[in-house]
Enzyme design. Structure first.
Site, short mmCIF file in Angstrom:
data_model
loop_
_atom_site.label_atom_id
_atom_site.label_comp_id
_atom_site.label_asym_id
_atom_site.label_seq_id
_atom_site.Cartn_x
_atom_site.Cartn_y
_atom_site.Cartn_z
N ASP A 342 0.84 -1.20 0.00
CA ASP A 342 0.00 0.00 0.00
C ASP A 342 0.88 1.25 0.00
OD1 ASP A 342 -2.31 1.90 1.02
OD2 ASP A 342 -3.30 -0.01 0.61
N ARG A 423 -6.20 16.11 3.23
CA ARG A 423 -5.14 15.15 3.54
C ARG A 423 -3.79 15.67 3.02
NH1 ARG A 423 -3.77 8.92 2.08
NH2 ARG A 423 -3.64 8.14 4.18
N TRP A 458 -5.78 1.60 -6.97
CA TRP A 458 -5.80 3.02 -7.38
C TRP A 458 -6.67 3.78 -6.40
CZ3 TRP A 458 -5.41 4.90 -13.03
CH2 TRP A 458 -5.68 6.27 -13.13
N ASP A 459 -6.06 4.67 -5.65
CA ASP A 459 -6.73 5.38 -4.57
C ASP A 459 -7.01 6.83 -4.97
OD1 ASP A 459 -7.70 5.82 -2.01
OD2 ASP A 459 -5.86 5.25 -0.97
N ASP A 529 -12.65 1.73 4.55
CA ASP A 529 -11.49 1.70 5.43
C ASP A 529 -11.86 1.15 6.80
OD1 ASP A 529 -9.53 2.49 3.78
OD2 ASP A 529 -9.32 4.52 4.56
C1 DGJ Z 1 -7.04 5.32 1.88
C2 DGJ Z 1 -7.38 3.89 1.56
O1 DGJ Z 1 -8.74 3.67 1.69
C3 DGJ Z 1 -6.57 2.98 2.47
O2 DGJ Z 1 -6.92 1.65 2.25
C4 DGJ Z 1 -5.12 3.21 2.22
O3 DGJ Z 1 -4.79 2.81 0.92
C5 DGJ Z 1 -4.77 4.66 2.43
N1 DGJ Z 1 -5.62 5.53 1.69
C6 DGJ Z 1 -3.35 4.93 2.05
O4 DGJ Z 1 -3.02 6.25 2.12
#
Ligand code: DGJ
Length: 724
Positions: A342, A423, A458-459, A529
């Site tokens: 991650d 963030r 991909w976040d 999350d």
């Molecule tokens: C938010 C995601 O939902 C998490 O699973 C993780 O990947 C974090 N970002 C990492 O910054």
């Protein structure tokens, strides 16, 4: 008329006039429209083929435009090039085309009575899945730009009734998100809107999906309508009830601040609305949508998804090569198939991604943390016998990154105003083709630098604030919302073209992009999350209404969120909850107790042997809702041939007088006998009395099973196999 298209229409009498009727039909459902050339098109009926009323009434226009008597909130509102505010639509032509044996497309082209403007309403019927999609495409040949203020994807009208709405929204508890929490309410005269105005996280606070029913929606009985929008951007769902309790629904892109300047001859295309109707409760809607998602939307929808370990909750940003290699080794020893590294692997020097304040935009591997590089880790994973995956967030940039310094004009900003940070990050402006190129290039560079990567997460961790684009001209700033989503899709599509077989998970701070638009480019989604097992029971319950288990990542973790004892939930409870979705892990394996590890390994083995196939490809039956608030929840998956089933049941709380759960099963073959076996029984509890018994499907569905799992966080997993 194009080759392969046929003219449509049965004639029907409407009042004194003979009108033409268009049928859009699946195996069990039909939408009927009154569609006569040069006249307004009317919505007559949507429902079961079996119950079409003998006399059909006009419920409302197919697409109400702002003009004429303008009685309702219009589905289409434009300002023409000459400043005229009104539009009057009539039918120009209707065409129908078989796409293949299962899919049929119907296009109704409307035109303005006076202006050179066409509005094509496209329906695609997926017969076996009983799903119909609807979208709208607008084009014009006026002498200058027109402004589109509103253009819905679908605007069905419903007859008088006691209409109830089920929506899915994030409910924050213990300062944690709970995506897809189910809210059900009775609609009253007036207008209700559910909307997302945050663009990039299209589904984080509210999901673009809803159910309508007469009375509260039941699982297995009654008429239910479902609708979802395939859109990773701003959207709205409007429910306008008249005083006679007729209901007008309007679903599409959000109108707020989105007045689109559209030049001549450029198509403006709405998102698809996905429509599903069931005469047998909402369970059938879910099963139909799951089939539709697997067969037509998800990438690799017919291929099993891997059982993986994601590093995030295990190590967050704090790791080095040694630690990651240990995790990979442990994952391989536990029997997992894939390790996903991650956030935290990139950026160097003061841009090292050691926290959420730096690194985004500078996508070079952190040489201090990972001297062997990403390919070195992928090679190591391969040597251990498992695959390797990587996290990225290519739409974002930290203000102090090299990228932000080099391309300040690539950041979403509103003139000279401050750019709010979310963030600690800014959003890149995907309306700009150069930014789209950068995102595609970044993805490609990462893949080329480490060809051993076979999975990407991909976040996207922030939304739009102070909207504006340096790229868009000053008179087109409001085009941002549409152009951003289209820019994102264009980048996704280019990546997919190059990497068709790569597994990609969509994530946006959890379930922020769980929408059918994003899913079309992905294999699966990160559901939330919040990995707390007790919270996940609700999150996954809500999510299952529209999205299939095979895509719904559910990870065994050590989260204690929501546990008043403030310790991780019992290992079997966590295991059962995770096994009911796309099973995986979210922890540091070295932190597992020997008992947890034993439970986890048994789960992985069983998942590979039979659980994964049944969960990922079976039919879902929600059996006992946690929203009943009687301390239980239960669901099952039944294979398509009805020879195997899995039943998951959970005890959510404790009461001194709690009765055992009396659970009626569903979806079985009434005429077959099934052997019931409890598997992965929690440590310290004897197998349930029903384990080892045989019952007919009929008895299991009529009388059910008694499950004495009364203790707090007890749970069970039953395996049913049809006897020869
Ligand atoms: C938010 C995601 O939902 C998490 O699973 C993780 O990947 C974090 N970002 C990492 O910054």
């Amino acid at each position: 008329m194009k080759a392969g298209m046929i003219a449509l229409g049965a004639l029907l009498a409407v009042g004194q006039v003979w009108a033409e009727q268009v049928r859009i039909e699946t195996e069990d459902t039909v939408i009927l429209l009154e569609a006569t050339k040069d006249r307004d098109v009317g919505w007559l009926y949507w429902g079961s083929k079996e119950n079409v009323p003998s006399s059909l009434g006009w419920q409302g226009p197919l697409l109400s435009a702002f003009g004429g008597w303008a009685e309702r909130d219009p589905a289409l509102r434009v300002t023409h090039a000459d400043g005229v505010l009104t539009t009057e639509l009539v039918l120009e032509k209707t065409e129908r085309m078989a796409l293949d044996a299962n899919r049929e497309r119907t296009v109704l082209t409307l035109r303005d009575k006076l202006y050179p403007m066409q509005v094509a309403v496209t329906f695609t019927a997926y017969k076996k899945e009983n799903v119909i999609t609807q979208s709208v495409t607008l084009t014009h040949q006026e002498p200058g730009d027109i402004t589109v203020h509103a253009m819905a994807s679908s605007a069905p009208s419903f007859p008088e009734g006691d209409w109830w709405l089920t929506s899915f929204q994030n409910r924050f508890l213990d300062r944690w998100p709970n995506e897809m929490h189910l809210f059900e309410e009775r609609l009253m005269p007036g207008t209700k809107r559910i909307a997302n105005y945050r663009s990039t996280r299209s589904a984080y606070f509210e999901n673009p999906s809803m159910l309508l029913s007469k009375g509260p929606a039941e699982e297995a009985n009654g008429e239910v309508y479902g609708m979802a929008l395939a859109w990773t951007g701003n959207w709205q769902l409007d429910f306008a009830m008249r005083t006679g309790r007729e209901l007008e629904v309007k679903a599409g892109m959000a109108e707020l601040g989105a007045d689109y300047r559209l030049p001549p001859n450029k198509p403006y295309v709405s998102p698809e609305a996905i429509l599903a109707y069931s005469a047998e409760g909402k369970g059938r809607i879910s099963r139909n949508l799951h089939d539709y998602a697997r067969n037509y939307v998800l990438v690799g929808g017919l291929k099993p998804n891997p059982i993986l370990l994601n590093s995030w909750e295990g190590v967050y940003f704090t790791f080095d090569e040694k630690k990651i290699k240990e995790m990979i080794k442990d994952a391989a020893e536990m029997g997992l198939e894939l390790f996903v590294l991650d956030d935290g692997w990139f950026g160097n020097g003061e841009n090292a991604r050691d926290g959420a304040n730096a690194g985004l935009g500078d996508w070079q591997v952190n040489a201090k943390k990972l001297p062997c590089g990403i390919q070195g880790l992928a090679d190591y994973a391969k040597a251990q016998g498992i695959r390797f995956g990587l996290w990225i967030e290519p739409e974002m940039v930290n203000p102090k990154s090299e990228l932000a310094k080099k391309h300040p004009d690539w950041v979403v900003k509103s003139g000279a105003r401050d750019i709010p940070q979310g963030r600690n990050q800014w959003l890149l402006d995907l309306t700009n083709p150069a930014v789209q190129d950068f995102v595609v290039q970044t993805f490609d560079d990462i893949m080329k630098s480490a060809p051993g990567i076979s999975y990407i997460k991909w976040d996207a961790n922030r939304t739009v604030a102070n909207v504006g684009s340096t790229y868009l001209p000053k008179d087109r700033q409001a085009n941002f919302w549409y152009d951003y989503a289209r820019g994102l899709y264009s980048a996704y599509a280019r990546i997919r073209e190059k990497y068709p077989d790569l597994e990609i998970q969509v994530c946006a701070s959890g379930g922020g992009r769980v929408d059918y638009g994003a899913l079309a480019y992905h294999n699966e989604f990160w559901t939330s999350d919040n990995t707390s097992a007790i919270r996940r029971i609700y999150i996954q319950w809500g999510t299952s209404h529209f999205y299939p288990a095979k895509a719904m990542a559910a990870h065994f973790s050590r989260s204690a969120v929501g546990n008043p004892l403030n310790v991780p939930f019992p290992a079997s409870f966590r295991l059962h909850v995770a096994l009911s979705g796309r099973f995986g892990f979210e922890l540091q394996p070295s932190h597992l107790t020997p008992q947890e590890r034993k439970v986890a390994e048994a789960g992985i083995k069983a998942a590979k042997e039979y659980i994964r196939d049944i969960v990922q490809f079976g039919d879902l039956y929600r059996l006992h809702s946690p929203y009943l608030r009687d301390g239980y929840a239960a669901l099952s998956y039944v294979t398509k041939d009805k020879t195997q089933a899995l039943v998951f049941a959970y005890s959510l709380d404790t009461a001194y007088d709690k009765e055992p759960l009396a659970l009626r099963l569903a979806g079985l073959d009434p005429n077959r006998s099934y052997k019931v076996e409890e598997v992965l029984t929690p440590d310290g509890r004897k197998p349930l009395p029903c384990s080892g018994q045989s019952h007919t499907g009929k008895a299991l569905m009529r009388d059910g099973l008694t499950l004495p799992i009364t203790k707090l966080y007890d749970s069970c997993l039953l395996r049913l196999r049809a006897e020869p």
